[in-house]
Design a protein around this motif. Structure first.
Motif, PDB file in Angstrom:
ATOM      1  N   THR A   1       0.455  -1.175  -0.099  1.00  0.00           N
ATOM      2  CA  THR A   1       0.131   0.133   0.011  1.00  0.00           C
ATOM      3  C   THR A   1       0.846   1.378   0.021  1.00  0.00           C
ATOM      4  O   THR A   1       0.638   2.073  -0.840  1.00  0.00           O
ATOM      5  N   TRP A   2       1.935   1.115   0.814  1.00  0.00           N
ATOM      6  CA  TRP A   2       2.710   2.643   0.770  1.00  0.00           C
ATOM      7  C   TRP A   2       3.592   2.628  -0.220  1.00  0.00           C
ATOM      8  O   TRP A   2       3.876   3.845  -0.743  1.00  0.00           O
ATOM      9  N   ALA A   3       4.062   1.661  -0.886  1.00  0.00           N
ATOM     10  CA  ALA A   3       4.773   1.455  -2.058  1.00  0.00           C
ATOM     11  C   ALA A   3       3.987   2.118  -3.158  1.00  0.00           C
ATOM     12  O   ALA A   3       4.368   2.860  -4.103  1.00  0.00           O
TER      13      ALA A   3
ATOM     14  N   TYR B   1     -10.155  14.981   1.167  1.00  0.00           N
ATOM     15  CA  TYR B   1     -10.202  14.373   2.575  1.00  0.00           C
ATOM     16  C   TYR B   1      -8.891  13.638   2.804  1.00  0.00           C
ATOM     17  O   TYR B   1      -7.841  13.387   1.937  1.00  0.00           O
ATOM     18  N   ARG B   2      -8.830  13.336   3.962  1.00  0.00           N
ATOM     19  CA  ARG B   2      -7.707  12.593   4.562  1.00  0.00           C
ATOM     20  C   ARG B   2      -7.550  11.255   4.264  1.00  0.00           C
ATOM     21  O   ARG B   2      -8.594  10.571   3.802  1.00  0.00           O
ATOM     22  N   LEU B   3      -6.343  10.416   3.786  1.00  0.00           N
ATOM     23  CA  LEU B   3      -6.533   9.221   3.104  1.00  0.00           C
ATOM     24  C   LEU B   3      -5.700   8.196   4.182  1.00  0.00           C
ATOM     25  O   LEU B   3      -5.002   8.383   4.913  1.00  0.00           O
ATOM     26  N   ALA B   4      -6.362   6.943   3.806  1.00  0.00           N
ATOM     27  CA  ALA B   4      -5.972   5.822   4.547  1.00  0.00           C
ATOM     28  C   ALA B   4      -4.470   5.176   3.928  1.00  0.00           C
ATOM     29  O   ALA B   4      -4.171   5.859   2.733  1.00  0.00           O
ATOM     30  N   PRO B   5      -3.779   4.554   4.514  1.00  0.00           N
ATOM     31  CA  PRO B   5      -3.793   4.022   5.918  1.00  0.00           C
ATOM     32  C   PRO B   5      -3.735   4.513   7.154  1.00  0.00           C
ATOM     33  O   PRO B   5      -4.242   4.572   8.230  1.00  0.00           O
TER      34      PRO B   5
ATOM     35  N   ARG C   1      -8.654  -5.597  -9.842  1.00  0.00           N
ATOM     36  CA  ARG C   1      -8.061  -6.925  -9.383  1.00  0.00           C
ATOM     37  C   ARG C   1      -6.590  -6.726  -8.386  1.00  0.00           C
ATOM     38  O   ARG C   1      -6.777  -7.240  -7.245  1.00  0.00           O
ATOM     39  N   PRO C   2      -5.891  -5.869  -8.811  1.00  0.00           N
ATOM     40  CA  PRO C   2      -4.497  -5.895  -8.240  1.00  0.00           C
ATOM     41  C   PRO C   2      -4.572  -5.004  -6.902  1.00  0.00           C
ATOM     42  O   PRO C   2      -3.751  -5.144  -5.911  1.00  0.00           O
ATOM     43  N   ILE C   3      -5.484  -4.306  -6.648  1.00  0.00           N
ATOM     44  CA  ILE C   3      -5.665  -3.181  -5.709  1.00  0.00           C
ATOM     45  C   ILE C   3      -6.766  -3.188  -4.706  1.00  0.00           C
ATOM     46  O   ILE C   3      -6.766  -2.731  -3.667  1.00  0.00           O
ATOM     47  N   SER C   4      -7.711  -3.893  -5.094  1.00  0.00           N
ATOM     48  CA  SER C   4      -9.074  -3.864  -4.242  1.00  0.00           C
ATOM     49  C   SER C   4      -8.861  -4.561  -2.548  1.00  0.00           C
ATOM     50  O   SER C   4      -9.254  -3.754  -1.765  1.00  0.00           O
ATOM     51  N   ASP C   5      -7.912  -5.513  -2.737  1.00  0.00           N
ATOM     52  CA  ASP C   5      -7.823  -6.055  -1.274  1.00  0.00           C
ATOM     53  C   ASP C   5      -6.755  -4.897  -0.475  1.00  0.00           C
ATOM     54  O   ASP C   5      -7.023  -4.638   0.791  1.00  0.00           O
ATOM     55  N   LEU C   6      -5.842  -4.181  -1.294  1.00  0.00           N
ATOM     56  CA  LEU C   6      -4.996  -3.232  -0.548  1.00  0.00           C
ATOM     57  C   LEU C   6      -5.954  -2.278  -0.033  1.00  0.00           C
ATOM     58  O   LEU C   6      -5.746  -1.632   1.154  1.00  0.00           O
ATOM     59  N   PHE C   7      -6.707  -1.719  -0.823  1.00  0.00           N
ATOM     60  CA  PHE C   7      -7.805  -0.592  -0.361  1.00  0.00           C
ATOM     61  C   PHE C   7      -8.523  -0.998   0.824  1.00  0.00           C
ATOM     62  O   PHE C   7      -8.768  -0.209   1.543  1.00  0.00           O
ATOM     63  N   ARG C   8      -9.240  -2.134   0.616  1.00  0.00           N
ATOM     64  CA  ARG C   8     -10.005  -2.711   1.745  1.00  0.00           C
ATOM     65  C   ARG C   8      -9.386  -2.938   2.934  1.00  0.00           C
ATOM     66  O   ARG C   8      -9.988  -2.109   4.208  1.00  0.00           O
ATOM     67  N   TRP C   9      -8.154  -3.430   3.053  1.00  0.00           N
ATOM     68  CA  TRP C   9      -7.163  -3.310   4.226  1.00  0.00           C
ATOM     69  C   TRP C   9      -6.833  -1.893   4.748  1.00  0.00           C
ATOM     70  O   TRP C   9      -7.019  -1.871   6.015  1.00  0.00           O
ATOM     71  N   ALA C  10      -6.461  -0.957   3.935  1.00  0.00           N
ATOM     72  CA  ALA C  10      -5.893   0.121   4.068  1.00  0.00           C
ATOM     73  C   ALA C  10      -7.289   1.022   4.844  1.00  0.00           C
ATOM     74  O   ALA C  10      -6.971   1.709   5.950  1.00  0.00           O
ATOM     75  N   TYR C  11      -8.460   0.912   4.354  1.00  0.00           N
ATOM     76  CA  TYR C  11      -9.469   1.819   4.861  1.00  0.00           C
ATOM     77  C   TYR C  11     -10.382   1.329   6.194  1.00  0.00           C
ATOM     78  O   TYR C  11     -10.351   2.085   7.034  1.00  0.00           O
ATOM     79  N   MET C  12     -10.335  -0.131   6.065  1.00  0.00           N
ATOM     80  CA  MET C  12     -11.077  -0.472   7.222  1.00  0.00           C
ATOM     81  C   MET C  12     -10.350  -0.939   8.672  1.00  0.00           C
ATOM     82  O   MET C  12      -9.493  -1.658   8.440  1.00  0.00           O
ATOM     83  N   PRO C  13     -10.801  -0.431   9.725  1.00  0.00           N
ATOM     84  CA  PRO C  13     -10.256  -0.538  11.087  1.00  0.00           C
ATOM     85  C   PRO C  13     -10.425  -2.095  11.296  1.00  0.00           C
ATOM     86  O   PRO C  13     -11.545  -2.702  10.965  1.00  0.00           O
TER      87      PRO C  13
END
Length: 352
Positions: free
Chosen positions: A31-33, A125-129, A223-235
């Motif tokens: 995510t950070w990369a 707006y402020r961004l995750a993670p 496909r390659p990013i949805s899991d990353l975004f999901r992980w980053a946004y949800m506590p």
């Protein structure tokens, strides 16, 4: 928040524990990369071709005391004359809650302002993670309220709509549930929005097949990013049925009477957006592949289109064009503007 809270009473909470440590580390590094790559690429794009971006620059930028670190971009039509009061369109950008910036929507906001004579305010707006749910929702809610109190804007506050793409579509549907904001918003335009984090309504990835000549095949870009975004946004341990997160769980009274869903055929998010639109109407006979307008909910699915088709179409526009879109995308935006005008007109009609 009463309406949002009420919408959860009929649903069992859905939570997920933290993934294993190595998977968390992998998600974090990826995510950070990815964020770093995007943050480097965006200024480089503007540096290499400044004229392409400058022509869509806002009339001015503004910051509000409620969120002084966040910049709002204000677009006033070039034909504006002093004393006029114009409809307001509040725009919220996409990017999976994790990347992106309001500047990416400058071509869209510039076009809406100058083609259809809206005042457009594009929010940051402020961004995750670093800032996971619900920070982005709270930012968009408070900034929208600040915009609606801004007497310096030449706005008719009886004609206010909100729109957003992808994560931005989720955020307009989440922010408007606030009882301070809901009465002031006449219409929403979620464009290929995220509406379900519970996975109960989510569909499969949709790859675009090749045409008859074997050209044009593309993987679903999520496909390659949805899991990353999901992980980053949800506590961790967050209830996935919270209606400000999975907006599909909100009841009909939590939204304005008029909502225009715009979706893409080859987009994983199309299925859940359709399920939400159908749920709000209360009619299981409606079809995803058909465009329809019922009970204040309008559904349009663009055939042979992929997630992010507005941004992708703009990238194909040639330099120096005031309108950077193809005729097809301009048609979508024109139908949206005509629908908004009809909504505003209906809202102004006296109740007999």
């Amino acid at each position: 928040m009463a309406a949002a809270a009420a919408s959860l009473r009929n649903h069992e909470p859905i939570t997920e524990p933290p993934p294993p440590l190595l998977r968390r580390l992998s998600f974090g590094l990826q995510t950070w990369a990815f964020k770093g790559l995007v943050n480097c690429a965006l200024p480089l794009m503007r540096w290499r071709d400044p004229s392409k971006f400058q022509q869509f620059a806002p009339t001015y930028t503004k910051r509000y005391d409620i969120r002084p670190s966040l910049e709002c971009r204000v677009f006033i039509p070039s034909t504006y004359e002093s004393g006029q009061k114009l409809p307001l369109y509040i725009n919220i950008h996409g990017g999976g809650f994790t990347i992106g910036e309001p500047q990416l929507d400058d071509p869209l906001c510039h076009f809406l302002a100058n083609k259809f004579r809206y005042v457009v305010v594009s929010l940051q707006y402020r961004l995750a993670p670093a800032w996971p749910f619900p920070y982005a929702v709270d930012d968009c809610t408070e900034l929208s309220l600040a915009v609606l109190k801004d007497t310096e804007l030449p706005v008719d506050y009886d004609r206010v709509a909100m729109g957003g793409q992808s994560a931005g579509g989720n955020l307009i549907l989440a922010a408007v549930q606030d009882p301070r904001l809901l009465p002031q918003i006449k219409a929403l335009v979620p464009i290929y929005p995220v509406v379900d984090f519970s996975k109960r309504y989510a569909g499969d990835f949709r790859d675009r097949p090749a045409d008859s000549e074997g050209q044009g095949a593309k993987k679903d870009i999520l496909r390659p990013i949805s899991d990353l975004f999901r992980w980053a946004y949800m506590p961790y341990y967050q209830d996935r049925t919270d209606s400000r997160l999975s907006v599909i769980y909100a009841d009909r009274a939590s939204f304005p009477s008029s909502i225009y869903f715009i979706a893409a055929q080859y987009d994983k998010l199309c299925c859940e957006a359709f399920q939400m639109a159908k749920k709000l109407v209360g009619d299981d006979s409606l079809k995803e592949e058909e465009n329809w307008d019922k009970n204040g909910i309008r559904w349009e699915r663009l055939s042979d289109a992929m997630h992010g088709f507005i941004e992708q179409d703009w990238k194909r526009g040639s330099d120096g064009e005031v309108n950077p879109w193809s005729e097809r995308i301009e048609g979508v935006l024109s139908r949206m503007a005509a629908w908004l005008e009809a909504v505003f007109q209906k809202e102004r009609e006296p109740v007999l």
